[in-house]
Design a protein around this motif. Structure first.
Motif, PDB file in Angstrom:
ATOM      1  N   ASP A  57      11.812  -5.430   6.088  1.00 19.92           N
ATOM      2  CA  ASP A  57      12.194  -6.639   6.811  1.00 19.92           C
ATOM      3  C   ASP A  57      13.437  -6.396   7.652  1.00 19.92           C
ATOM      4  O   ASP A  57      13.539  -6.864   8.794  1.00 19.92           O
ATOM      5  CB  ASP A  57      12.459  -7.787   5.826  1.00 19.92           C
ATOM      6  CG  ASP A  57      11.170  -8.382   5.281  1.00 19.92           C
ATOM      7  OD1 ASP A  57      10.108  -8.140   5.878  1.00 19.92           O
ATOM      8  OD2 ASP A  57      11.230  -9.083   4.254  1.00 19.92           O
ATOM      9  N   ALA A  58      14.396  -5.664   7.080  1.00 19.83           N
ATOM     10  CA  ALA A  58      15.628  -5.372   7.820  1.00 19.83           C
ATOM     11  C   ALA A  58      15.329  -4.516   9.049  1.00 19.83           C
ATOM     12  O   ALA A  58      15.887  -4.737  10.128  1.00 19.83           O
ATOM     13  CB  ALA A  58      16.634  -4.671   6.909  1.00 19.83           C
ATOM     14  N   THR A  89      10.226  -4.218  -4.096  1.00 19.43           N
ATOM     15  CA  THR A  89      11.022  -5.299  -3.516  1.00 19.43           C
ATOM     16  C   THR A  89      12.092  -4.739  -2.598  1.00 19.43           C
ATOM     17  O   THR A  89      12.324  -5.250  -1.495  1.00 19.43           O
ATOM     18  CB  THR A  89      11.666  -6.141  -4.633  1.00 19.43           C
ATOM     19  OG1 THR A  89      10.630  -6.761  -5.406  1.00 19.43           O
ATOM     20  CG2 THR A  89      12.562  -7.221  -4.040  1.00 19.43           C
ATOM     21  N   GLN A  90      12.747  -3.675  -3.051  1.00 17.60           N
ATOM     22  CA  GLN A  90      13.775  -3.063  -2.221  1.00 17.60           C
ATOM     23  C   GLN A  90      13.170  -2.503  -0.937  1.00 17.60           C
ATOM     24  O   GLN A  90      13.737  -2.639   0.153  1.00 17.60           O
ATOM     25  CB  GLN A  90      14.486  -1.946  -2.994  1.00 17.60           C
ATOM     26  CG  GLN A  90      15.656  -1.330  -2.238  1.00 17.60           C
ATOM     27  CD  GLN A  90      16.705  -2.357  -1.875  1.00 17.60           C
ATOM     28  OE1 GLN A  90      17.176  -3.110  -2.724  1.00 17.60           O
ATOM     29  NE2 GLN A  90      17.071  -2.412  -0.598  1.00 17.60           N
ATOM     30  N   THR A 114       7.773 -11.052  -0.947  1.00 20.29           N
ATOM     31  CA  THR A 114       8.740 -10.056  -1.412  1.00 20.29           C
ATOM     32  C   THR A 114       8.603  -9.788  -2.912  1.00 20.29           C
ATOM     33  O   THR A 114       9.091  -8.767  -3.407  1.00 20.29           O
ATOM     34  CB  THR A 114      10.178 -10.505  -1.100  1.00 20.29           C
ATOM     35  OG1 THR A 114      10.463 -11.724  -1.796  1.00 20.29           O
ATOM     36  CG2 THR A 114      10.374 -10.714   0.397  1.00 20.29           C
ATOM     37  N   ARG A 115       7.935 -10.702  -3.622  1.00 19.70           N
ATOM     38  CA  ARG A 115       7.748 -10.518  -5.075  1.00 19.70           C
ATOM     39  C   ARG A 115       6.274 -10.340  -5.434  1.00 19.70           C
ATOM     40  O   ARG A 115       5.873 -10.549  -6.580  1.00 19.70           O
ATOM     41  CB  ARG A 115       8.305 -11.726  -5.846  1.00 19.70           C
ATOM     42  CG  ARG A 115       9.760 -12.049  -5.577  1.00 19.70           C
ATOM     43  CD  ARG A 115      10.687 -10.883  -5.903  1.00 19.70           C
ATOM     44  NE  ARG A 115      10.566 -10.439  -7.275  1.00 19.70           N
ATOM     45  CZ  ARG A 115      11.245  -9.424  -7.808  1.00 19.70           C
ATOM     46  NH1 ARG A 115      12.080  -8.735  -7.046  1.00 19.70           N
ATOM     47  NH2 ARG A 115      11.083  -9.073  -9.073  1.00 19.70           N
ATOM     48  N   ILE A 116       5.460  -9.932  -4.456  1.00 21.14           N
ATOM     49  CA  ILE A 116       4.020  -9.861  -4.693  1.00 21.14           C
ATOM     50  C   ILE A 116       3.671  -8.854  -5.778  1.00 21.14           C
ATOM     51  O   ILE A 116       2.709  -9.022  -6.538  1.00 21.14           O
ATOM     52  CB  ILE A 116       3.274  -9.520  -3.373  1.00 21.14           C
ATOM     53  CG1 ILE A 116       1.758  -9.599  -3.566  1.00 21.14           C
ATOM     54  CG2 ILE A 116       3.671  -8.164  -2.856  1.00 21.14           C
ATOM     55  CD1 ILE A 116       1.242 -10.968  -3.890  1.00 21.14           C
ATOM     56  N   LEU A 117       4.453  -7.778  -5.882  1.00 16.92           N
ATOM     57  CA  LEU A 117       4.122  -6.761  -6.880  1.00 16.92           C
ATOM     58  C   LEU A 117       4.328  -7.251  -8.306  1.00 16.92           C
ATOM     59  O   LEU A 117       3.811  -6.644  -9.245  1.00 16.92           O
ATOM     60  CB  LEU A 117       4.949  -5.497  -6.642  1.00 16.92           C
ATOM     61  CG  LEU A 117       4.478  -4.610  -5.483  1.00 16.92           C
ATOM     62  CD1 LEU A 117       5.238  -3.304  -5.479  1.00 16.92           C
ATOM     63  CD2 LEU A 117       2.994  -4.345  -5.539  1.00 16.92           C
ATOM     64  N   ASP A 118       5.075  -8.325  -8.482  1.00 17.27           N
ATOM     65  CA  ASP A 118       5.171  -8.931  -9.813  1.00 17.27           C
ATOM     66  C   ASP A 118       3.783  -9.355 -10.293  1.00 17.27           C
ATOM     67  O   ASP A 118       3.528  -9.441 -11.500  1.00 17.27           O
ATOM     68  CB  ASP A 118       6.089 -10.159  -9.782  1.00 17.27           C
ATOM     69  CG  ASP A 118       7.549  -9.759  -9.640  1.00 17.27           C
ATOM     70  OD1 ASP A 118       7.870  -8.585  -9.925  1.00 17.27           O
ATOM     71  OD2 ASP A 118       8.364 -10.612  -9.249  1.00 17.27           O
ATOM     72  N   GLN A 133       0.832  -1.207   0.000  1.00 19.80           N
ATOM     73  CA  GLN A 133       0.000   0.000   0.000  1.00 19.80           C
ATOM     74  C   GLN A 133       0.870   1.262   0.000  1.00 19.80           C
ATOM     75  O   GLN A 133       0.558   2.233  -0.693  1.00 19.80           O
ATOM     76  CB  GLN A 133      -0.920   0.005   1.215  1.00 19.80           C
ATOM     77  CG  GLN A 133      -1.885   1.188   1.235  1.00 19.80           C
ATOM     78  CD  GLN A 133      -3.071   0.960   2.174  1.00 19.80           C
ATOM     79  OE1 GLN A 133      -3.189  -0.095   2.759  1.00 19.80           O
ATOM     80  NE2 GLN A 133      -3.932   1.944   2.281  1.00 19.80           N
ATOM     81  N   THR A 134       1.943   1.236   0.755  1.00 23.70           N
ATOM     82  CA  THR A 134       2.847   2.391   0.788  1.00 23.70           C
ATOM     83  C   THR A 134       3.484   2.625  -0.567  1.00 23.70           C
ATOM     84  O   THR A 134       3.692   3.774  -0.988  1.00 23.70           O
ATOM     85  CB  THR A 134       3.939   2.169   1.848  1.00 23.70           C
ATOM     86  OG1 THR A 134       3.324   1.964   3.118  1.00 23.70           O
ATOM     87  CG2 THR A 134       4.874   3.364   1.927  1.00 23.70           C
ATOM     88  N   THR A 135       3.776   1.537  -1.268  1.00 21.15           N
ATOM     89  CA  THR A 135       4.503   1.641  -2.533  1.00 21.15           C
ATOM     90  C   THR A 135       3.583   1.855  -3.720  1.00 21.15           C
ATOM     91  O   THR A 135       3.862   2.679  -4.604  1.00 21.15           O
ATOM     92  CB  THR A 135       5.333   0.355  -2.756  1.00 21.15           C
ATOM     93  OG1 THR A 135       6.173   0.158  -1.628  1.00 21.15           O
ATOM     94  CG2 THR A 135       6.174   0.461  -4.019  1.00 21.15           C
ATOM     95  N   ALA A 136       2.484   1.090  -3.766  1.00 20.09           N
ATOM     96  CA  ALA A 136       1.680   1.056  -4.991  1.00 20.09           C
ATOM     97  C   ALA A 136       0.242   1.508  -4.809  1.00 20.09           C
ATOM     98  O   ALA A 136      -0.525   1.518  -5.779  1.00 20.09           O
ATOM     99  CB  ALA A 136       1.707  -0.361  -5.567  1.00 20.09           C
ATOM    100  N   GLY A 137      -0.183   1.819  -3.581  1.00 22.82           N
ATOM    101  CA  GLY A 137      -1.523   2.330  -3.390  1.00 22.82           C
ATOM    102  C   GLY A 137      -2.521   1.283  -2.948  1.00 22.82           C
ATOM    103  O   GLY A 137      -2.245   0.082  -2.897  1.00 22.82           O
TER     104      GLY A 137
END
Length: 416
Positions: free
Chosen positions: A178-179, A171-172, A156-160, A124-128
């Motif tokens: 996570d870090a 992903t980054q 980690t690859r869900i946006l694919d 949501q933060t990245t893609a809405g």
């Protein structure tokens, strides 16, 4: 709701007393799956109640500093576990109705719900919001096939799948999240037990976990056919060896002006006659056998005490098998000398064949290299060791293992 939960409690109580052995195989599996599904649905109810308690400020009204601390006292949870409940309850109440419903339907587990909410928050933060809604559907579907660990990796690859054009950047960000979570959650707790033992609990971040495994994994393999230790005991002993190696390097920071060390206090008579105990500087007592084993490769500081135990005179510290003598021992034995052991010299202690406390000399003809496990093994079993005519150590097994008691040698190091 209170009445409904009371009825559910009665139903569960009836199941607790039911005879599981009388179920057919199909019914047994079905009952297990039903109990698991019910557990998740109850978790959804519990989270809704936690969120309401937190939202009303009940914890502070009753004198607690926060809801997590209140839950610790009320439900006897640890604070980290209580905080995770509050965080998840808040996340499910803040724009994750699909995840909340999936948990209420019993189709995902509590741990899977945590993974999904973490991942969806990043999406949501990245893609809405639209991509986040799609992500919930995909992740809930995947939850039917994968456990939480695999689900987090796939996440980690869900946006694919839901926003390919933003996948690399997201992903980054997911990795960064996570870090940050690993950095926040890392901790190690040392709890002293009443008998002097120590309970270790905690969570290591990925880097530290990798370092720990790289350090102890080579030391956790069985050391031979007579090694009856459990995997947990072998990991314990590997950690012991790692700590000994760290102390031996001399590179640890000073502690109170002294090099890092363990200190054991005993009397000369108790050491030589194997009577009484030794006392660690941290308080716990050690058995005579442990004290004598530690004295094999230690620094001895003689002290004269008065009748009340006050020091009157401290003699010169006497180091035992160190320096040139240890180097000569390494050149001769090349590692743990016990038959079949492949431990290298840096993991080994120097053992007095004829114990120092019994008048044994500190020289090459009265010493042998042993790893931590075999040092303990030799002190606590009927194995014996001596130097053969060619100057190399050989070990005699107890009669129960070999009635003929034929001497054995370590050929592993001789071949190399």
């Amino acid at each position: 709701m209170v009445e409904e939960l009371a009825q559910a409690d009665d139903a569960v109580a009836a199941c607790v007393d039911a005879a599981a052995w009388a179920l057919s195989e199909d019914d047994l599996v079905g009952a297990l799956e039903a109990a698991h599904r019910l557990e998740q649905r109850l978790a959804a109810v519990k989270l809704a109640l936690v969120r309401e308690v937190d939202g009303r400020g009940i914890a502070r009204a009753q004198g607690a500093s926060c809801t997590a601390v209140w839950l610790r006292e009320r439900l006897r949870l640890t604070v980290p576990a209580a905080r995770r409940l509050v965080d998840l309850a808040t996340a499910l109440d803040s724009g994750n109705p699909g995840v909340r419903q999936a948990l209420a339907d019993g189709v995902i587990t509590l741990d899977q719900a945590r993974v999904i909410t973490d991942t969806v928050t990043t999406v949501q933060t990245t893609a809405g919001a639209e991509a986040a809604d799609k992500a919930v559907g995909v992740l809930v579907e995947w939850a039917g096939q994968f456990d939480p660990t695999l689900l987090r990796k796939l996440g980690t690859r869900i946006l694919d799948h839901v926003a390919p054009d933003l996948a690399d950047a997201a992903t980054q960000k997911a990795l960064d999240a996570d870090a940050a979570r690993a950095d926040r959650d890392r901790h190690l707790t040392l709890s002293t037990q009443t008998d002097g033992r120590l309970r270790l609990t905690g969570i290591l971040d990925a880097e530290t976990a990798g370092l720990l495994r790289a350090t102890i994994d080579p030391l956790t393999a069985p050391s031979g056919p007579d090694d009856t230790r459990t995997p947990g005991q072998r990991r314990h002993d590997a950690l012991t060896d790692v700590c000994r190696l760290a102390l031996r390097t001399g590179e640890l920071p000073d502690s109170g002006g002294e090099p890092a060390q363990i200190v054991v206090t005993t009397t000369y008579d108790e050491l030589t006659h194997q009577l009484g105990t030794g006392t660690l500087d941290t308080g716990p007592q050690l058995t005579p056998e442990v004290v004598r084993r530690l004295a094999c490769d230690a620094a001895i500081l003689p002290a004269v005490l008065n009748s009340t135990g006050q020091p009157l005179d401290l003699g010169r510290q006497r180091r035992l098998i160190t320096g040139p003598l240890r180097r000569a021992l390494v050149l001769r034995d090349k590692g743990c000398a016990f038959p079949g052991c492949d431990r290298p010299p840096r993991w080994c202690h120097a053992h007095h064949i004829h114990h120092w406390a019994d008048g044994g000399t500190t020289n090459l003809t009265n010493a042998v290299l042993l790893c931590g496990h075999h040092h303990r093994h030799l002190h606590h079993t009927n194995w014996t060791v001596r130097l053969a005519n060619d100057g190399h150590p050989e070990f005699t097994p107890p009669t129960w293992l070999d009635p003929k008691q034929l001497p054995r040698r370590n050929h592993y190091h001789r071949r190399t």
